[in-house]
Design a protein around this motif. Sequence first.
Motif, PDB file in Angstrom:
ATOM      1  N   LYS A 224     -52.094  84.605  31.746  1.00 48.78           N
ATOM      2  CA  LYS A 224     -51.337  83.690  32.209  1.00 48.78           C
ATOM      3  C   LYS A 224     -51.182  83.334  32.954  1.00 48.78           C
ATOM      4  O   LYS A 224     -51.091  82.066  33.826  1.00 48.78           O
ATOM      5  CB  LYS A 224     -50.405  83.963  31.326  1.00 48.78           C
ATOM      6  CG  LYS A 224     -50.312  83.602  29.832  1.00 48.78           C
ATOM      7  CD  LYS A 224     -48.307  84.066  28.526  1.00 48.78           C
ATOM      8  CE  LYS A 224     -48.724  84.077  27.793  1.00 48.78           C
ATOM      9  NZ  LYS A 224     -47.787  84.593  26.430  1.00 48.78           N
ATOM     10  N   LEU A 225     -50.464  84.338  34.187  1.00 48.71           N
ATOM     11  CA  LEU A 225     -50.076  84.151  34.864  1.00 48.71           C
ATOM     12  C   LEU A 225     -52.001  83.960  35.823  1.00 48.71           C
ATOM     13  O   LEU A 225     -52.132  82.908  37.443  1.00 48.71           O
ATOM     14  CB  LEU A 225     -50.233  85.209  35.820  1.00 48.71           C
ATOM     15  CG  LEU A 225     -49.498  85.247  37.122  1.00 48.71           C
ATOM     16  CD1 LEU A 225     -48.037  84.939  37.934  1.00 48.71           C
ATOM     17  CD2 LEU A 225     -48.915  87.203  37.529  1.00 48.71           C
ATOM     18  N   ALA A 226     -52.750  83.614  35.584  1.00 44.95           N
ATOM     19  CA  ALA A 226     -54.602  84.179  35.964  1.00 44.95           C
ATOM     20  C   ALA A 226     -54.436  81.914  35.843  1.00 44.95           C
ATOM     21  O   ALA A 226     -54.587  81.350  37.081  1.00 44.95           O
ATOM     22  CB  ALA A 226     -55.782  84.627  35.889  1.00 44.95           C
ATOM     23  N   ARG A 227     -53.936  81.558  34.501  1.00 36.89           N
ATOM     24  CA  ARG A 227     -54.323  80.209  34.786  1.00 36.89           C
ATOM     25  C   ARG A 227     -53.227  79.639  35.266  1.00 36.89           C
ATOM     26  O   ARG A 227     -53.381  77.994  35.810  1.00 36.89           O
ATOM     27  CB  ARG A 227     -54.674  80.159  32.876  1.00 36.89           C
ATOM     28  CG  ARG A 227     -55.329  80.509  32.387  1.00 36.89           C
ATOM     29  CD  ARG A 227     -55.605  79.533  30.768  1.00 36.89           C
ATOM     30  NE  ARG A 227     -53.889  80.438  29.824  1.00 36.89           N
ATOM     31  CZ  ARG A 227     -54.112  81.572  29.323  1.00 36.89           C
ATOM     32  NH1 ARG A 227     -55.131  82.468  29.311  1.00 36.89           N
ATOM     33  NH2 ARG A 227     -52.917  82.025  28.972  1.00 36.89           N
ATOM     34  N   GLY A 229     -52.811  79.959  38.476  1.00 35.03           N
ATOM     35  CA  GLY A 229     -52.565  79.792  39.532  1.00 35.03           C
ATOM     36  C   GLY A 229     -51.749  80.602  40.730  1.00 35.03           C
ATOM     37  O   GLY A 229     -52.618  80.026  41.942  1.00 35.03           O
ATOM     38  N   ALA A 230     -51.069  80.470  40.678  1.00 35.80           N
ATOM     39  CA  ALA A 230     -49.873  81.646  41.254  1.00 35.80           C
ATOM     40  C   ALA A 230     -50.542  82.589  42.031  1.00 35.80           C
ATOM     41  O   ALA A 230     -49.767  83.698  42.895  1.00 35.80           O
ATOM     42  CB  ALA A 230     -48.915  81.670  40.247  1.00 35.80           C
ATOM     43  N   GLY A 231     -51.874  83.186  41.495  1.00 35.23           N
ATOM     44  CA  GLY A 231     -52.616  83.986  42.158  1.00 35.23           C
ATOM     45  C   GLY A 231     -51.848  85.890  41.158  1.00 35.23           C
ATOM     46  O   GLY A 231     -51.143  85.905  40.280  1.00 35.23           O
ATOM     47  N   LYS A 232     -52.527  87.089  41.776  1.00 37.89           N
ATOM     48  CA  LYS A 232     -51.706  88.112  41.533  1.00 37.89           C
ATOM     49  C   LYS A 232     -50.282  88.132  42.261  1.00 37.89           C
ATOM     50  O   LYS A 232     -50.633  89.413  42.648  1.00 37.89           O
ATOM     51  CB  LYS A 232     -53.101  89.297  41.437  1.00 37.89           C
ATOM     52  CG  LYS A 232     -54.112  88.748  41.329  1.00 37.89           C
ATOM     53  CD  LYS A 232     -55.082  89.551  41.047  1.00 37.89           C
ATOM     54  CE  LYS A 232     -56.785  89.857  40.424  1.00 37.89           C
ATOM     55  NZ  LYS A 232     -57.693  90.404  40.460  1.00 37.89           N
ATOM     56  N   HIS A 233     -49.421  87.829  41.324  1.00 38.23           N
ATOM     57  CA  HIS A 233     -48.490  88.014  42.255  1.00 38.23           C
ATOM     58  C   HIS A 233     -47.373  88.743  41.210  1.00 38.23           C
ATOM     59  O   HIS A 233     -47.309  88.594  40.457  1.00 38.23           O
ATOM     60  CB  HIS A 233     -47.155  86.840  42.854  1.00 38.23           C
ATOM     61  CG  HIS A 233     -46.152  86.070  43.230  1.00 38.23           C
ATOM     62  ND1 HIS A 233     -45.293  87.331  42.836  1.00 38.23           N
ATOM     63  CD2 HIS A 233     -46.206  85.318  44.589  1.00 38.23           C
ATOM     64  CE1 HIS A 233     -44.397  86.996  43.658  1.00 38.23           C
ATOM     65  NE2 HIS A 233     -44.561  86.326  44.942  1.00 38.23           N
ATOM     66  N   LEU A 234     -47.463  90.145  41.499  1.00 36.07           N
ATOM     67  CA  LEU A 234     -46.791  91.172  40.861  1.00 36.07           C
ATOM     68  C   LEU A 234     -44.844  90.639  40.849  1.00 36.07           C
ATOM     69  O   LEU A 234     -44.311  90.623  39.477  1.00 36.07           O
ATOM     70  CB  LEU A 234     -47.076  92.408  41.695  1.00 36.07           C
ATOM     71  CG  LEU A 234     -47.537  92.937  41.751  1.00 36.07           C
ATOM     72  CD1 LEU A 234     -47.655  94.743  42.173  1.00 36.07           C
ATOM     73  CD2 LEU A 234     -48.708  92.883  40.174  1.00 36.07           C
ATOM     74  N   GLY A 235     -44.257  89.585  41.406  1.00 36.34           N
ATOM     75  CA  GLY A 235     -43.043  89.520  41.425  1.00 36.34           C
ATOM     76  C   GLY A 235     -42.732  88.289  40.034  1.00 36.34           C
ATOM     77  O   GLY A 235     -42.003  88.536  39.029  1.00 36.34           O
ATOM     78  N   CYS A 236     -43.534  87.030  40.268  1.00 33.46           N
ATOM     79  CA  CYS A 236     -44.178  86.525  38.813  1.00 33.46           C
ATOM     80  C   CYS A 236     -44.464  86.917  37.517  1.00 33.46           C
ATOM     81  O   CYS A 236     -44.235  86.473  36.535  1.00 33.46           O
ATOM     82  CB  CYS A 236     -45.457  85.212  39.236  1.00 33.46           C
ATOM     83  SG  CYS A 236     -44.330  84.419  40.649  1.00 33.46           S
ATOM     84  N   TYR A 237     -45.704  88.130  37.474  1.00 29.75           N
ATOM     85  CA  TYR A 237     -45.738  89.143  36.780  1.00 29.75           C
ATOM     86  C   TYR A 237     -45.021  89.866  36.026  1.00 29.75           C
ATOM     87  O   TYR A 237     -44.436  89.136  34.763  1.00 29.75           O
ATOM     88  CB  TYR A 237     -47.235  90.236  37.105  1.00 29.75           C
ATOM     89  CG  TYR A 237     -47.761  90.743  35.815  1.00 29.75           C
ATOM     90  CD1 TYR A 237     -48.034  90.813  35.118  1.00 29.75           C
ATOM     91  CD2 TYR A 237     -46.631  92.639  36.061  1.00 29.75           C
ATOM     92  CE1 TYR A 237     -48.595  91.798  33.721  1.00 29.75           C
ATOM     93  CE2 TYR A 237     -46.420  93.090  35.368  1.00 29.75           C
ATOM     94  CZ  TYR A 237     -47.486  92.827  34.040  1.00 29.75           C
ATOM     95  OH  TYR A 237     -47.509  93.735  32.789  1.00 29.75           O
ATOM     96  N   HIS A 252     -46.193  77.263  32.919  1.00 27.10           N
ATOM     97  CA  HIS A 252     -46.376  76.046  32.537  1.00 27.10           C
ATOM     98  C   HIS A 252     -46.105  75.529  34.532  1.00 27.10           C
ATOM     99  O   HIS A 252     -45.932  75.145  35.206  1.00 27.10           O
ATOM    100  CB  HIS A 252     -45.827  75.291  31.714  1.00 27.10           C
ATOM    101  CG  HIS A 252     -45.487  73.897  31.783  1.00 27.10           C
ATOM    102  ND1 HIS A 252     -46.818  73.141  32.337  1.00 27.10           N
ATOM    103  CD2 HIS A 252     -44.417  72.808  32.325  1.00 27.10           C
ATOM    104  CE1 HIS A 252     -46.037  71.892  32.323  1.00 27.10           C
ATOM    105  NE2 HIS A 252     -44.991  71.685  32.584  1.00 27.10           N
ATOM    106  N   LEU A 253     -44.595  76.201  34.550  1.00 23.35           N
ATOM    107  CA  LEU A 253     -43.817  76.079  35.466  1.00 23.35           C
ATOM    108  C   LEU A 253     -44.641  76.536  36.314  1.00 23.35           C
ATOM    109  O   LEU A 253     -44.722  75.899  37.899  1.00 23.35           O
ATOM    110  CB  LEU A 253     -41.984  76.584  35.704  1.00 23.35           C
ATOM    111  CG  LEU A 253     -41.734  75.769  36.750  1.00 23.35           C
ATOM    112  CD1 LEU A 253     -41.657  74.543  37.221  1.00 23.35           C
ATOM    113  CD2 LEU A 253     -40.901  76.614  36.635  1.00 23.35           C
ATOM    114  N   LEU A 254     -45.166  77.754  36.660  1.00 22.51           N
ATOM    115  CA  LEU A 254     -46.098  78.240  38.135  1.00 22.51           C
ATOM    116  C   LEU A 254     -47.361  77.158  38.497  1.00 22.51           C
ATOM    117  O   LEU A 254     -47.168  77.227  39.500  1.00 22.51           O
ATOM    118  CB  LEU A 254     -45.963  79.851  37.458  1.00 22.51           C
ATOM    119  CG  LEU A 254     -45.623  80.858  37.525  1.00 22.51           C
ATOM    120  CD1 LEU A 254     -45.946  82.155  37.072  1.00 22.51           C
ATOM    121  CD2 LEU A 254     -44.804  80.971  39.562  1.00 22.51           C
TER     122      LEU A 254
END
Length: 409
Positions: A224-227, A229-237, A252-254
């Motif tokens: 989901k994180l890869a789709r 477009g936020a990259g491999k951001h551990l905080g967003c993960y 979706h928001l990311l």
Amino acid sequence: MKEVEFLAVDGVPIDEELQDAGTVGPELAYLARCYRSSPRALVFRNPSSDWRLFVVQLPLASRLSLMANPIFAQLTRAWGLNVRFLGVDRDQLVYDFRALLSDRTLKLLVDLLARSDGADAALDLLFDSLAEEMLTVLDRRRGDWHRHLDREHRLEPGAPASLFDRAARCPDFLAQLRGALRDDIVDVEFYGRALRSIDLREGAIDARIAAIVEASLDPVTLAKLARSGAGKHLGCYNWLRLDPRHAMPRAHLLARLPAFATFFAETLVPLDAWGAPQTDEDGDAEVPDTPADAARRRAQRRQPPTFDLRPLAARQDSAHSLRWAGVLERAIDAGQDRAVIEAIAQRFAVGDNVVRRLWRDRPAALGQPPTWQLAQILRRLGERGDRDWPADAAGWESLIASAVPIEAG
């Protein structure tokens, strides 16, 4: 069963020349031997039933003999600033335990590296650090455990806020190599070969560590994180992983506002963690999660006082910011895009149209600035008309430089 791995750089043909004191001098030869033999990371897979992974990234310990002496405690402290202690728990959340690396812990770690006692002593040291924060057994963790959740690091080498900071990894070795070139001990061709070998080996180590960390994370959340477009951001993960029920609207928001990825991680991960159900002191049953309990947790301080000025610069703990962060969180999880845009605009005190245009255009050149920089950039965009917005990457760089003075240098 726990698995232990000591990661070091691979050997290359130029190592023989770098370690030859007659060719490069005794100082550079010694540092080259340290660079080749020093462990770059300690990896503990499945260290306990509560933890899936521990990774301790170590800078080059070229002054290990000095750091083992209490007189040179300042050297140990400076070396410890570049140590990284990452953990992945049984729920596949990622933690940054830099705050647990006290002077005592660093001294014990230096003593351990000097003696080479093996993996068991290193693991005991890590668990000793976790025990003080009640994180050894997750069912008994303290109420402020969320302050250790990783909110800023990325797994991409070379990216801003990357987990892999090469500049601070072996400064003594690189400085001595430059000094040898300046003093005509080595020529430009040899210097270039040495730098290329360092870059290749550091890249290989970074890729291995990133692969190990990714293998311990939830593959669905990573997808989901890869789709998004936020990259491999551990905080967003962590933000997606904390509440799987709302992972889709968050992803979706990311995807719509990738430039706000760091803001979402820094602001909303603590809110989610505050709202997580707690266990009682005996760890046997969950405490009833009433609305009053949730409100009390949200009223707690974000974290104990520190010397980190970034939250102050971003005004994350002001009443205005906390209020609109709560509104934003509810709007995101409800899937209300219009309310999300309005809440973000109110949080940063800019017009709704500024956020709407970023939502529509998604300029890649804006990147993913930290919250305190993002606030300045949004205000500068709000001062411009629709036709004055940057049209290319150079324009965005100029805007960022004018909005954030530190970037202009």
